[in-house]
Design a protein around this motif. Structure first.
Motif, PDB file in Angstrom:
ATOM      1  N   PRO A  32       0.814  -1.224   0.000  1.00 14.33           N
ATOM      2  CA  PRO A  32       0.000   0.000   0.000  1.00 14.33           C
ATOM      3  C   PRO A  32       0.840   1.265   0.000  1.00 14.33           C
ATOM      4  O   PRO A  32       0.483   2.254  -0.657  1.00 14.33           O
ATOM      5  CB  PRO A  32      -0.825  -0.125   1.290  1.00 14.33           C
ATOM      6  CG  PRO A  32      -0.842  -1.573   1.596  1.00 14.33           C
ATOM      7  CD  PRO A  32       0.487  -2.091   1.143  1.00 14.33           C
ATOM      8  N   ASN A  33       1.968   1.253   0.706  1.00  9.54           N
ATOM      9  CA  ASN A  33       2.828   2.436   0.758  1.00  9.54           C
ATOM     10  C   ASN A  33       3.520   2.679  -0.575  1.00  9.54           C
ATOM     11  O   ASN A  33       3.639   3.831  -1.016  1.00  9.54           O
ATOM     12  CB  ASN A  33       3.871   2.259   1.865  1.00  9.54           C
ATOM     13  CG  ASN A  33       3.241   1.857   3.188  1.00  9.54           C
ATOM     14  OD1 ASN A  33       3.209   0.678   3.506  1.00  9.54           O
ATOM     15  ND2 ASN A  33       2.721   2.804   3.951  1.00  9.54           N
ATOM     16  N   ILE A  34       3.957   1.601  -1.223  1.00 10.57           N
ATOM     17  CA  ILE A  34       4.572   1.749  -2.542  1.00 10.57           C
ATOM     18  C   ILE A  34       3.540   2.248  -3.551  1.00 10.57           C
ATOM     19  O   ILE A  34       3.841   3.097  -4.402  1.00 10.57           O
ATOM     20  CB  ILE A  34       5.180   0.406  -2.986  1.00 10.57           C
ATOM     21  CG1 ILE A  34       6.315   0.005  -2.031  1.00 10.57           C
ATOM     22  CG2 ILE A  34       5.698   0.488  -4.412  1.00 10.57           C
ATOM     23  CD1 ILE A  34       6.873  -1.382  -2.268  1.00 10.57           C
ATOM     24  N   THR A  35       2.311   1.741  -3.447  1.00  6.28           N
ATOM     25  CA  THR A  35       1.234   2.216  -4.317  1.00  6.28           C
ATOM     26  C   THR A  35       1.000   3.709  -4.122  1.00  6.28           C
ATOM     27  O   THR A  35       0.802   4.463  -5.087  1.00  6.28           O
ATOM     28  CB  THR A  35      -0.063   1.449  -4.023  1.00  6.28           C
ATOM     29  OG1 THR A  35       0.178   0.053  -4.187  1.00  6.28           O
ATOM     30  CG2 THR A  35      -1.177   1.880  -4.958  1.00  6.28           C
ATOM     31  N   LEU A  36       1.032   4.143  -2.867  1.00  5.85           N
ATOM     32  CA  LEU A  36       0.849   5.564  -2.563  1.00  5.85           C
ATOM     33  C   LEU A  36       1.981   6.402  -3.136  1.00  5.85           C
ATOM     34  O   LEU A  36       1.755   7.496  -3.678  1.00  5.85           O
ATOM     35  CB  LEU A  36       0.760   5.750  -1.049  1.00  5.85           C
ATOM     36  CG  LEU A  36       0.395   7.135  -0.533  1.00  5.85           C
ATOM     37  CD1 LEU A  36      -1.005   7.523  -0.991  1.00  5.85           C
ATOM     38  CD2 LEU A  36       0.468   7.180   0.986  1.00  5.85           C
ATOM     39  N   LEU A  37       3.209   5.891  -3.042  1.00  7.51           N
ATOM     40  CA  LEU A  37       4.349   6.617  -3.600  1.00  7.51           C
ATOM     41  C   LEU A  37       4.238   6.777  -5.109  1.00  7.51           C
ATOM     42  O   LEU A  37       4.756   7.733  -5.684  1.00  7.51           O
ATOM     43  CB  LEU A  37       5.651   5.901  -3.251  1.00  7.51           C
ATOM     44  CG  LEU A  37       6.089   5.933  -1.779  1.00  7.51           C
ATOM     45  CD1 LEU A  37       7.342   5.107  -1.585  1.00  7.51           C
ATOM     46  CD2 LEU A  37       6.311   7.361  -1.317  1.00  7.51           C
ATOM     47  N   LEU A  38       3.569   5.834  -5.757  1.00 10.98           N
ATOM     48  CA  LEU A  38       3.386   5.902  -7.205  1.00 10.98           C
ATOM     49  C   LEU A  38       2.213   6.773  -7.615  1.00 10.98           C
ATOM     50  O   LEU A  38       1.902   6.889  -8.798  1.00 10.98           O
ATOM     51  CB  LEU A  38       3.200   4.491  -7.768  1.00 10.98           C
ATOM     52  CG  LEU A  38       4.409   3.556  -7.637  1.00 10.98           C
ATOM     53  CD1 LEU A  38       4.068   2.159  -8.118  1.00 10.98           C
ATOM     54  CD2 LEU A  38       5.603   4.111  -8.416  1.00 10.98           C
ATOM     55  N   GLY A  39       1.544   7.381  -6.618  1.00 15.34           N
ATOM     56  CA  GLY A  39       0.471   8.319  -6.910  1.00 15.34           C
ATOM     57  C   GLY A  39      -0.910   7.710  -6.998  1.00 15.34           C
ATOM     58  O   GLY A  39      -1.824   8.348  -7.527  1.00 15.34           O
ATOM     59  N   HIS A  40      -1.095   6.503  -6.476  1.00 17.83           N
ATOM     60  CA  HIS A  40      -2.390   5.842  -6.519  1.00 17.83           C
ATOM     61  C   HIS A  40      -2.948   5.660  -5.114  1.00 17.83           C
ATOM     62  O   HIS A  40      -2.212   5.745  -4.118  1.00 17.83           O
ATOM     63  CB  HIS A  40      -2.271   4.477  -7.214  1.00 17.83           C
ATOM     64  CG  HIS A  40      -1.733   4.555  -8.603  1.00 17.83           C
ATOM     65  ND1 HIS A  40      -2.473   5.000  -9.670  1.00 17.83           N
ATOM     66  CD2 HIS A  40      -0.504   4.263  -9.106  1.00 17.83           C
ATOM     67  CE1 HIS A  40      -1.746   4.967 -10.768  1.00 17.83           C
ATOM     68  NE2 HIS A  40      -0.538   4.520 -10.450  1.00 17.83           N
ATOM     69  N   ALA A  41      -4.240   5.398  -5.018  1.00 18.38           N
ATOM     70  CA  ALA A  41      -4.883   5.185  -3.725  1.00 18.38           C
ATOM     71  C   ALA A  41      -4.372   3.885  -3.109  1.00 18.38           C
ATOM     72  O   ALA A  41      -4.276   2.862  -3.800  1.00 18.38           O
ATOM     73  CB  ALA A  41      -6.391   5.144  -3.876  1.00 18.38           C
ATOM     74  N   PRO A  42      -4.062   3.888  -1.794  1.00 24.00           N
ATOM     75  CA  PRO A  42      -3.501   2.680  -1.180  1.00 24.00           C
ATOM     76  C   PRO A  42      -4.549   1.652  -0.755  1.00 24.00           C
ATOM     77  O   PRO A  42      -4.192   0.519  -0.437  1.00 24.00           O
ATOM     78  CB  PRO A  42      -2.778   3.237   0.048  1.00 24.00           C
ATOM     79  CG  PRO A  42      -3.580   4.442   0.433  1.00 24.00           C
ATOM     80  CD  PRO A  42      -4.077   5.029  -0.866  1.00 24.00           C
ATOM     81  N   GLU A  43      -5.835   2.032  -0.739  1.00 19.08           N
ATOM     82  CA  GLU A  43      -6.861   1.128  -0.205  1.00 19.08           C
ATOM     83  C   GLU A  43      -6.966  -0.188  -0.969  1.00 19.08           C
ATOM     84  O   GLU A  43      -7.039  -1.256  -0.323  1.00 19.08           O
ATOM     85  CB  GLU A  43      -8.230   1.823  -0.185  1.00 19.08           C
ATOM     86  CG  GLU A  43      -8.352   2.941   0.822  1.00 19.08           C
ATOM     87  CD  GLU A  43      -7.814   4.264   0.308  1.00 19.08           C
ATOM     88  OE1 GLU A  43      -7.835   5.248   1.067  1.00 19.08           O
ATOM     89  OE2 GLU A  43      -7.368   4.293  -0.851  1.00 19.08           O
ATOM     90  N   PRO A  44      -6.984  -0.209  -2.316  1.00 20.32           N
ATOM     91  CA  PRO A  44      -7.066  -1.506  -3.011  1.00 20.32           C
ATOM     92  C   PRO A  44      -5.894  -2.431  -2.682  1.00 20.32           C
ATOM     93  O   PRO A  44      -6.087  -3.636  -2.469  1.00 20.32           O
ATOM     94  CB  PRO A  44      -7.087  -1.107  -4.493  1.00 20.32           C
ATOM     95  CG  PRO A  44      -7.629   0.277  -4.505  1.00 20.32           C
ATOM     96  CD  PRO A  44      -7.099   0.916  -3.267  1.00 20.32           C
ATOM     97  N   ALA A  45      -4.680  -1.877  -2.638  1.00 20.73           N
ATOM     98  CA  ALA A  45      -3.515  -2.705  -2.309  1.00 20.73           C
ATOM     99  C   ALA A  45      -3.598  -3.217  -0.878  1.00 20.73           C
ATOM    100  O   ALA A  45      -3.186  -4.349  -0.590  1.00 20.73           O
ATOM    101  CB  ALA A  45      -2.232  -1.894  -2.503  1.00 20.73           C
ATOM    102  N   PHE A  46      -4.145  -2.408   0.029  1.00 24.91           N
ATOM    103  CA  PHE A  46      -4.297  -2.836   1.417  1.00 24.91           C
ATOM    104  C   PHE A  46      -5.294  -3.985   1.516  1.00 24.91           C
ATOM    105  O   PHE A  46      -5.071  -4.957   2.250  1.00 24.91           O
ATOM    106  CB  PHE A  46      -4.759  -1.650   2.266  1.00 24.91           C
ATOM    107  CG  PHE A  46      -4.857  -1.957   3.735  1.00 24.91           C
ATOM    108  CD1 PHE A  46      -3.724  -1.954   4.534  1.00 24.91           C
ATOM    109  CD2 PHE A  46      -6.073  -2.238   4.317  1.00 24.91           C
ATOM    110  CE1 PHE A  46      -3.812  -2.238   5.891  1.00 24.91           C
ATOM    111  CE2 PHE A  46      -6.173  -2.524   5.663  1.00 24.91           C
ATOM    112  CZ  PHE A  46      -5.042  -2.526   6.456  1.00 24.91           C
ATOM    113  N   ARG A  47      -6.393  -3.901   0.766  1.00 22.68           N
ATOM    114  CA  ARG A  47      -7.386  -4.980   0.798  1.00 22.68           C
ATOM    115  C   ARG A  47      -6.801  -6.268   0.235  1.00 22.68           C
ATOM    116  O   ARG A  47      -7.042  -7.356   0.765  1.00 22.68           O
ATOM    117  CB  ARG A  47      -8.630  -4.566  -0.004  1.00 22.68           C
ATOM    118  CG  ARG A  47      -9.539  -3.583   0.729  1.00 22.68           C
ATOM    119  CD  ARG A  47     -10.876  -3.442   0.032  1.00 22.68           C
ATOM    120  NE  ARG A  47     -10.757  -2.761  -1.242  1.00 22.68           N
ATOM    121  CZ  ARG A  47     -10.911  -1.443  -1.388  1.00 22.68           C
ATOM    122  NH1 ARG A  47     -11.185  -0.696  -0.336  1.00 22.68           N
ATOM    123  NH2 ARG A  47     -10.804  -0.875  -2.567  1.00 22.68           N
TER     124      ARG A  47
END
Length: 227
Positions: A113-128
């Motif tokens: 989720p944190n890497i997803t956030l760094l790439l400019g995307h919402a972290p919620e899908p990766a967290f789920r």
């Protein structure tokens, strides 16, 4: 402090690069952090769950089904497809093939989720996907282990997975409960500050992970055209 953490969040990729460099140039620091990696990963998961909150993490039915499909593709279909291709190529029993199948069977890494956030995307899908993939791993790993006896005993893997599920469940539930009690609605600057904290935590974890890679790179003999 909030402004400083927001600055870190805006330059998260640079912070990760600095973590990699620090891990290579400061091997003693990397070795010092290495024994604390499990605790640091749990802390990162806690910060991520607190930042997202139960409401956004759980999502609606459509998001849950999408996460379930992603988990089944990543943790079941991909390793089975790779196993089939390796078997057709006559490589199914090699150490590299076993490592590849194990890697594909594993759930998402905690920092996804944190890497997803760094790439400019919402972290919620990766967290789920992270939480659901870990919870379903005792089921998705069974066909893979049955088809590859060389992977070892399934019982030990299931027990380790159950311990991991318990750790993640306790960490996430505690973070959700604390978020609900103290900060049910985060302001934008607070969200940015939490993003900065998770970025710093991820960078420190990267330093610890380099404890093994740094010495390995220094042991690789230099290449020359003459051999």
């Amino acid at each position: 402090m909030l402004n400083a953490l927001a600055f870190v969040a805006r330059h998260g990729r640079a912070a990760l690069v600095l973590g990699l460099v620090a891990g290579l140039l400061l091997p003693d620091l990397a070795r010092l952090l290495r024994p604390w990696l499990p605790q640091m990963v749990a802390g990162l998961l806690f910060l991520t769950a607190f930042r997202i909150g139960a409401r956004a993490a759980l999502g609606g039915l459509s998001e849950g089904l999408s996460s379930l499909r992603a988990v089944l593709v990543l943790q079941l279909m991909l390793p089975l497809a790779a196993l089939l291709l390796l078997w057709l190529a006559g490589l199914a029993g090699t150490p590299a093939a076993i490592a590849l199948v194990l890697m594909l069977s594993a759930p998402s890494v905690t920092g996804a989720p944190n890497i997803t956030l760094l790439l400019g995307h919402a972290p919620e899908p990766a967290f789920r996907v992270l939480v659901l993939g870990t919870a379903l791993m005792p089921l998705t790993v069974i066909p893979v282990f049955l088809l590859v006896p060389d992977l070892g005993g399934l019982e030990a893997v299931l027990w380790a997975t159950l311990r991991l599920i318990g750790t993640i469940a306790l960490t996430v539930i505690t973070a959700f409960a604390l978020r609900h009690l103290v900060r049910p609605d985060l302001r934008q600057e607070q969200v940015q500050a939490l993003d900065g904290m998770t970025t710093l935590a991820l960078a420190v974890i990267v330093v610890g992970l380099m404890a093994a890679l740094g010495p390995a790179l220094r042991r690789i003999p230099s290449w020359s055209p003459n051999g």
